[in-house]
Design a protein around this motif. Sequence first.
Motif, short mmCIF file in Angstrom:
data_model
loop_
_atom_site.label_atom_id
_atom_site.label_comp_id
_atom_site.label_asym_id
_atom_site.label_seq_id
_atom_site.Cartn_x
_atom_site.Cartn_y
_atom_site.Cartn_z
N GLY A 37 0.03 -2.82 25.86
CA GLY A 37 0.36 -2.67 24.45
C GLY A 37 -0.56 -1.67 23.75
N LEU A 49 6.56 -1.29 17.69
CA LEU A 49 7.13 -0.49 18.79
C LEU A 49 6.28 -0.62 20.05
CD1 LEU A 49 8.23 2.85 17.07
CD2 LEU A 49 9.68 1.08 18.04
N GLU A 92 4.57 -3.19 20.96
CA GLU A 92 4.89 -4.49 21.56
C GLU A 92 6.19 -4.38 22.36
OE1 GLU A 92 3.26 -7.81 20.99
OE2 GLU A 92 4.48 -8.08 22.79
N ASP A 93 7.18 -3.74 21.76
CA ASP A 93 8.47 -3.60 22.44
C ASP A 93 8.35 -2.77 23.72
OD1 ASP A 93 10.85 -4.80 22.12
OD2 ASP A 93 11.59 -3.50 20.53
N VAL A 94 7.58 -1.68 23.64
CA VAL A 94 7.39 -0.84 24.82
C VAL A 94 6.72 -1.65 25.93
CG1 VAL A 94 6.05 1.10 25.74
CG2 VAL A 94 7.34 1.38 23.62
N GLN A 110 6.70 -4.91 26.39
CA GLN A 110 7.61 -5.92 26.95
C GLN A 110 8.68 -5.26 27.83
OE1 GLN A 110 9.20 -8.73 24.18
NE2 GLN A 110 7.19 -9.22 23.28
N SER A 111 9.21 -4.13 27.34
CA SER A 111 10.25 -3.43 28.12
C SER A 111 9.69 -2.96 29.46
CB SER A 111 10.79 -2.23 27.34
OG SER A 111 11.38 -2.65 26.15
N SER A 136 7.65 5.14 29.08
CA SER A 136 8.50 4.51 28.07
C SER A 136 8.01 4.87 26.67
CB SER A 136 8.47 2.99 28.24
OG SER A 136 8.90 2.62 29.52
#
Lengths: 402, 209
Positions: free
Chosen positions: B30, B42, B44-46, B48-49, B78
């Motif tokens: 993260g 974003l 966090e999303d990156v 997790q993805s 990513s």
Amino acid sequence: VTEQRKRLEKALRECAERWVPETADPWPAIRERVTGERTSGEQVSEERVADRAHRRRDWSPPLVPNTALGWLLAALSVLILCAGVYAASGPFRELFRQGLPGTIGAGYDKDAGRGLSTQPNENFSALKTEIDQTRTQDGVRVTLDWAYADERFVAVGLHTQRLDAPPETQQTDPILFMPSLWDDTVGNEAELPPYVKITDASGQDFDTVGGGTLLGPDRTGAEAVFDAPEGIEPGPEHRFRLEVPLEEEPLVGVKVSERPKPGPFVFDFEVPVRPAPTIEVNRTVEAEGIEITLERVVDSPVLPQAVLCFEPPDDEHLWEPWLKSDPEYDRYGSTKGVGSAPQKLGERCWSLPMGRAVEGRTSVTVAYLEGMPRGGDMPSDANTFRPKRIHGPWTFEFEAPD
Amino acid sequence: VEERAAVERLKRGDIGGLEVLVRKHHTRAGRAAYLIVRDHALAEDVAQSAFVRAYEQIDQFDAGRPFRPWFMKIVVNSAVEVARRRERTTSYEKAGVEAPMAWLVDPAAGPHEQAEEAEQRRRVWEALEKLPPVQRAAVVQRYYLGMSEVEMSEGGGAPPGTIKSRLYAARRSLSKLLHAHVRVEDVPETRERSVPTGVPPPRFKEERP
């Protein structure tokens, strides 16, 4: 050097530590994304659902719809756009011909969207030559829409389209192919991946000095500006060859396939080479005891340049002039109020991109001179070091001939 | 040992292996993403993805090699894609980029040192913003994640020459942007051109030999 590197690493570490996970335990959310199942007992609050929706919107570029209705409207828009573009005439075609909003002109690097600039000259679209050449390979069509050349620069506008209807385009992560634009002015260009290049019979090595892309639902527009380092002789016809390799761009999500990309697409075309007239100004202004002379302005519609000369205030520093930016034209992302980087011409003179059109009564203002120690010798206390600055302003006004 | 076992479990389809890897690498992933995309949510999303992609692509991972460089490359790639898309379509001002306002400083340091460190962090943060995402990612990999150029290049990364080129360009830009507050490394002056932001000015005929 080691100390400086340690300082950078420390600063990066501290910057990064500002980020903390949203929750103490990220595993339930990731598990849900992997399996599609909610972990037993996990309570998903409305706030989290709303936040996740918000983040999904953030992920999507503005051109990508987020809802079924959005996709429907987008599809209708695409139909309308395509109909207009492919019609023999019409407002949409004309609009597109005149340029893609936000991408015209000379940005720095396609990776930095902020580098996309507005065109400095409103009449630039009238100077373009329509080419309209199309190449198709492996379900991808690349069209060279227009080209422009003057004594200093060549600019091209093109777009790509996928002709096939792969499953990706019907799902949530459509994939586009976009021209591969790379700044080849820094580092070893031979080590870059294949990128858009232009050549002519002179064999000179053109530099890519600007460009940008604009993604749409099923097409990608791109523009590129090339510097002709040895200049081009003005004339009614000059033959160029443009090579366009593509790179893959997913519109949503982060998946990038490793499949081969079609291309490169090669275009041979001829355009007139227009003069980029030089306006001899030779005006000197003094401020802070320093005289600066605006010797001339090179009036290229793509990248107008001001050439300034001055005697350095001292020999211990390398003094650079920085132009005050014009907020109306400055789209380079500069927030410091100064324009783009100066380029040294000999011992006393510098060339600076003006970032605005040269027309009628035009002014150029040098905001300050900045001095860096010569020879790369940095002070031992690099933390507190500040480059020397001598603030002007030095403002030059001149009349551009019609 | 625990990590290798987790990878083996994951390769066998046991999702429990992924949980071990998430707990070990999530925060660093993260933070690396945050340096590139510059947005908490974003990042966090990156992160997790990236775990989802690692799960999907674990068959391609050589279990005999360390997991972290391979995984961090997924994170960085990513993040670059997200940053590219975001910066192509919006400005940070419009997106409400998070300015580093209240930073922790070393309590052992005196007020003068604290102020200098805070100023240094601010300059690095702002300089990073001005780099193109691929160069920003190269800086993060090299100087935050501590990856070697070989590690950056391995396993489907860019060719070594491209990595060197990106690092070279990033160091030049950073040195210029930071005005020697942080000079990363001595960069050979092979070209006059130095472009921190904006359009590189063209060279003129008279300067050519």
